[in-house]
Design a protein around this motif. Structure first.
Motif, PDB file in Angstrom:
ATOM      1  N   THR A 103      77.947  19.185  53.466  1.00 27.89           N
ATOM      2  CA  THR A 103      77.381  20.091  52.454  1.00 27.89           C
ATOM      3  C   THR A 103      77.775  21.527  52.775  1.00 27.89           C
ATOM      4  O   THR A 103      77.793  21.939  53.934  1.00 27.89           O
ATOM      5  CB  THR A 103      75.841  20.001  52.423  1.00 27.89           C
ATOM      6  OG1 THR A 103      75.441  18.641  52.317  1.00 27.89           O
ATOM      7  CG2 THR A 103      75.273  20.785  51.246  1.00 27.89           C
ATOM      8  N   SER A 104      78.077  22.279  51.731  1.00 31.00           N
ATOM      9  CA  SER A 104      78.414  23.693  51.912  1.00 31.00           C
ATOM     10  C   SER A 104      77.567  24.547  50.974  1.00 31.00           C
ATOM     11  O   SER A 104      76.833  24.034  50.119  1.00 31.00           O
ATOM     12  CB  SER A 104      79.906  23.931  51.630  1.00 31.00           C
ATOM     13  OG  SER A 104      80.189  23.765  50.253  1.00 31.00           O
ATOM     14  N   GLY A 105      77.684  25.846  51.135  1.00 33.76           N
ATOM     15  CA  GLY A 105      76.995  26.780  50.254  1.00 33.76           C
ATOM     16  C   GLY A 105      77.887  27.980  50.007  1.00 33.76           C
ATOM     17  O   GLY A 105      78.896  28.173  50.683  1.00 33.76           O
ATOM     18  N   HIS A 106      77.514  28.766  49.026  1.00 35.52           N
ATOM     19  CA  HIS A 106      78.250  30.000  48.770  1.00 35.52           C
ATOM     20  C   HIS A 106      77.288  31.071  48.269  1.00 35.52           C
ATOM     21  O   HIS A 106      76.160  30.776  47.860  1.00 35.52           O
ATOM     22  CB  HIS A 106      79.383  29.780  47.752  1.00 35.52           C
ATOM     23  CG  HIS A 106      78.909  29.329  46.394  1.00 35.52           C
ATOM     24  ND1 HIS A 106      78.275  30.165  45.493  1.00 35.52           N
ATOM     25  CD2 HIS A 106      78.987  28.116  45.781  1.00 35.52           C
ATOM     26  CE1 HIS A 106      77.985  29.502  44.395  1.00 35.52           C
ATOM     27  NE2 HIS A 106      78.397  28.247  44.543  1.00 35.52           N
ATOM     28  N   LEU A 107      77.735  32.283  48.297  1.00 28.36           N
ATOM     29  CA  LEU A 107      76.929  33.401  47.826  1.00 28.36           C
ATOM     30  C   LEU A 107      76.574  33.215  46.350  1.00 28.36           C
ATOM     31  O   LEU A 107      77.410  32.808  45.553  1.00 28.36           O
ATOM     32  CB  LEU A 107      77.725  34.704  47.991  1.00 28.36           C
ATOM     33  CG  LEU A 107      77.024  36.003  47.581  1.00 28.36           C
ATOM     34  CD1 LEU A 107      76.070  36.451  48.676  1.00 28.36           C
ATOM     35  CD2 LEU A 107      78.055  37.098  47.304  1.00 28.36           C
ATOM     36  N   LEU A 108      75.328  33.538  46.002  1.00 30.11           N
ATOM     37  CA  LEU A 108      74.947  33.617  44.596  1.00 30.11           C
ATOM     38  C   LEU A 108      75.142  35.044  44.086  1.00 30.11           C
ATOM     39  O   LEU A 108      75.631  35.259  42.993  1.00 30.11           O
ATOM     40  CB  LEU A 108      73.506  33.158  44.393  1.00 30.11           C
ATOM     41  CG  LEU A 108      73.194  31.701  44.794  1.00 30.11           C
ATOM     42  CD1 LEU A 108      71.764  31.342  44.403  1.00 30.11           C
ATOM     43  CD2 LEU A 108      74.174  30.737  44.178  1.00 30.11           C
ATOM     44  N   GLY A 109      74.722  36.021  44.873  1.00 28.67           N
ATOM     45  CA  GLY A 109      75.072  37.401  44.585  1.00 28.67           C
ATOM     46  C   GLY A 109      74.039  38.228  43.852  1.00 28.67           C
ATOM     47  O   GLY A 109      74.210  39.444  43.704  1.00 28.67           O
ATOM     48  N   GLY A 110      72.951  37.614  43.383  1.00 27.89           N
ATOM     49  CA  GLY A 110      71.951  38.385  42.647  1.00 27.89           C
ATOM     50  C   GLY A 110      71.315  39.475  43.479  1.00 27.89           C
ATOM     51  O   GLY A 110      71.172  40.614  43.025  1.00 27.89           O
ATOM     52  N   ALA A 111      70.938  39.156  44.704  1.00 29.85           N
ATOM     53  CA  ALA A 111      70.315  40.153  45.578  1.00 29.85           C
ATOM     54  C   ALA A 111      71.285  41.274  45.904  1.00 29.85           C
ATOM     55  O   ALA A 111      70.945  42.461  45.842  1.00 29.85           O
ATOM     56  CB  ALA A 111      69.824  39.483  46.860  1.00 29.85           C
ATOM     57  N   LEU A 112      72.505  40.918  46.241  1.00 32.85           N
ATOM     58  CA  LEU A 112      73.513  41.915  46.599  1.00 32.85           C
ATOM     59  C   LEU A 112      73.758  42.880  45.443  1.00 32.85           C
ATOM     60  O   LEU A 112      73.776  44.105  45.629  1.00 32.85           O
ATOM     61  CB  LEU A 112      74.818  41.214  46.990  1.00 32.85           C
ATOM     62  CG  LEU A 112      75.998  42.109  47.362  1.00 32.85           C
ATOM     63  CD1 LEU A 112      75.656  42.966  48.577  1.00 32.85           C
ATOM     64  CD2 LEU A 112      77.238  41.274  47.620  1.00 32.85           C
ATOM     65  N   PRO A 154      81.217  19.553  49.212  1.00 32.04           N
ATOM     66  CA  PRO A 154      80.500  19.935  47.985  1.00 32.04           C
ATOM     67  C   PRO A 154      79.371  20.905  48.287  1.00 32.04           C
ATOM     68  O   PRO A 154      78.778  20.854  49.372  1.00 32.04           O
ATOM     69  CB  PRO A 154      79.972  18.597  47.457  1.00 32.04           C
ATOM     70  CG  PRO A 154      79.941  17.694  48.653  1.00 32.04           C
ATOM     71  CD  PRO A 154      81.086  18.116  49.508  1.00 32.04           C
ATOM     72  N   ASP A 155      79.077  21.779  47.324  1.00 29.47           N
ATOM     73  CA  ASP A 155      77.996  22.734  47.568  1.00 29.47           C
ATOM     74  C   ASP A 155      76.641  22.049  47.395  1.00 29.47           C
ATOM     75  O   ASP A 155      76.559  20.845  47.114  1.00 29.47           O
ATOM     76  CB  ASP A 155      78.137  23.973  46.674  1.00 29.47           C
ATOM     77  CG  ASP A 155      77.874  23.701  45.200  1.00 29.47           C
ATOM     78  OD1 ASP A 155      77.326  22.630  44.864  1.00 29.47           O
ATOM     79  OD2 ASP A 155      78.218  24.564  44.372  1.00 29.47           O
ATOM     80  N   GLY A 156      75.586  22.807  47.577  1.00 29.42           N
ATOM     81  CA  GLY A 156      74.244  22.227  47.601  1.00 29.42           C
ATOM     82  C   GLY A 156      73.900  21.422  46.368  1.00 29.42           C
ATOM     83  O   GLY A 156      73.427  20.282  46.461  1.00 29.42           O
ATOM     84  N   LEU A 157      74.140  21.981  45.187  1.00 30.22           N
ATOM     85  CA  LEU A 157      73.814  21.275  43.953  1.00 30.22           C
ATOM     86  C   LEU A 157      74.689  20.035  43.780  1.00 30.22           C
ATOM     87  O   LEU A 157      74.202  18.966  43.391  1.00 30.22           O
ATOM     88  CB  LEU A 157      73.976  22.208  42.752  1.00 30.22           C
ATOM     89  CG  LEU A 157      73.759  21.564  41.380  1.00 30.22           C
ATOM     90  CD1 LEU A 157      72.371  20.952  41.270  1.00 30.22           C
ATOM     91  CD2 LEU A 157      73.988  22.577  40.260  1.00 30.22           C
TER      92      LEU A 157
END
Length: 370
Positions: free
Chosen positions: A64-73, A295-298
């Motif tokens: 499993t992987s993840g990536h930045l969503l970016g809303g906070a940034l 694959p990412d989390g979802l």
């Protein structure tokens, strides 16, 4: 966490599309108050940077992987309204050019990844900086915490949307546990990226960080001339964004006069813009080749829990840039790197265009009132 076509039924997709359109409309008006002649081009760069960093999937668990969503940034760097627009531009470019995130699910993705993450992160960020000491370190710490919480918040929002309109018969309790569990881990990576980026900009140009305005400045005290009579409350230099318009006072003032602060010239944001662009191109064009292929989390949760039973092919699956590669270029490294560079350029162009137009409309309105 890009939701593909087919996960959510038509009525809920339409409802989230209406909600997303409303959020974008409100943000277009709100962004007028956040953008000025320096920050409008920087907002386009923030969108391009988020696009680039989202290509850098990092491992969070086995397979499993993840990536930045970016809303906070985005919210902390350029403001919450502008932040919603930044992430929305990224999602639009990814869906249209790269077949990443369904087109019928665009409303779901904007609601979840742009609206929820930005609102949750910025509300938490403001609460922390209001209660904590007004220091530069506070901005970085608040950025970390806000980003950390925003990712599982988006996972909760997706679960709620799926409970209303999921197309597969899957127990919501299992979806909730799996989504929140993996996205807490992804949130740690999001928090690290956000805090490092915000901290780096605050260290060199705190005046360009929307969330740092009024936070990193200490009360300004006046340093008197050595020839002037001693006055109580001597003086320490202010730090942060407020220090620039009110610089240190002259040491040669008349003994009988009160020293006046000297106005410092406004510093150009171009060095920060070029540095940010170089970082975005480096991430998308080079570093992305080394990103995790898991694959990412979802995607992982959808496969394990059966959410993807009715997933549909993307309408843009035949795009020349589908799956972040350039069609007909066989070298994987070159294909992926070139696609990333094209994506950064396209996102920068569209984002900058939107924000410059918003800024000009504000300027026109202000001149009309004048």
């Amino acid at each position: 966490m890009h939701v593909p076509d087919g996960f959510i039924d038509a009525p809920v997709s339409v409802a989230t599309g209406v909600a997303a359109a409303g959020a974008v409309a409100v943000s277009l008006r709100g962004a007028r108050r956040e953008l000025d002649e320096r920050t409008a081009p920087l907002a386009g760069l923030v969108a391009a940077f988020i696009f680039a960093v989202q290509m850098l999937n990092f491992p969070v668990a086995t397979g499993t992987s993840g990536h930045l969503l970016g809303g906070a940034l985005a919210a902390i760097l350029v403001g919450p309204y502008t932040g919603v627009l930044c992430v929305s531009v990224v999602l639009l470019m990814q869906g249209v050019l790269f077949a990443d995130g369904g087109l019928t699910a665009l409303g779901v993705n904007i609601t979840d990844m742009a609206l929820v993450t930005t609102v949750v992160a910025y509300a938490l960020f403001r609460a922390i900086v209001k209660l904590a000491p007004h220091r530069r370190r506070t901005v970085t710490v608040a950025s970390f915490v806000a980003a950390l919480i925003s990712v599982p918040a988006a996972a909760v929002a997706f679960t709620a949307i799926y409970a209303l309109g999921g197309t597969a018969d899957v127990a919501i309790g299992k979806v909730f546990a799996a989504m929140v569990g993996v996205h807490v881990l992804i949130g740690i990576g999001e928090a690290a990226i956000t805090a490092l980026t915000v901290g780096a900009v605050v260290a060199v140009r705190p005046d360009l960080v929307y969330g740092a305005r009024g936070v990193t400045a200490r009360p300004l005290e006046i340093r008197s001339s050595p020839l002037a009579p001693a006055t109580p409350g001597a003086v320490a230099r202010a730090e942060g964004p407020a220090a620039e318009p009110a610089a240190a006072t002259s040491e040669t003032s008349e003994p009988t006069g009160t020293p006046e602060p000297a106005a410092a010239p406004r510093r150009s944001a171009r060095p920060v813009w070029w540095a940010g662009l170089a970082a975005a191109l480096l991430c998308a064009g080079v570093v992305s080749f080394y990103a995790s292929a898991s694959p990412d989390g979802l995607e992982k949760v959808a496969h394990d829990k059966g959410i993807d039973q009715k997933e549909e092919d993307h309408a843009a699956k035949d795009s020349p840039l589908a799956d972040y590669g350039v069609k007909d270029i066989t070298d994987a490294r070159l294909s992926g790197g070139l696609a990333g560079v094209i994506g950064v350029g396209a996102t920068l162009a569209v984002g900058s265009g939107v924000f410059i137009v918003i800024r000009r409309r504000r300027a026109t309105a202000e001149s009309g009132r004048g």
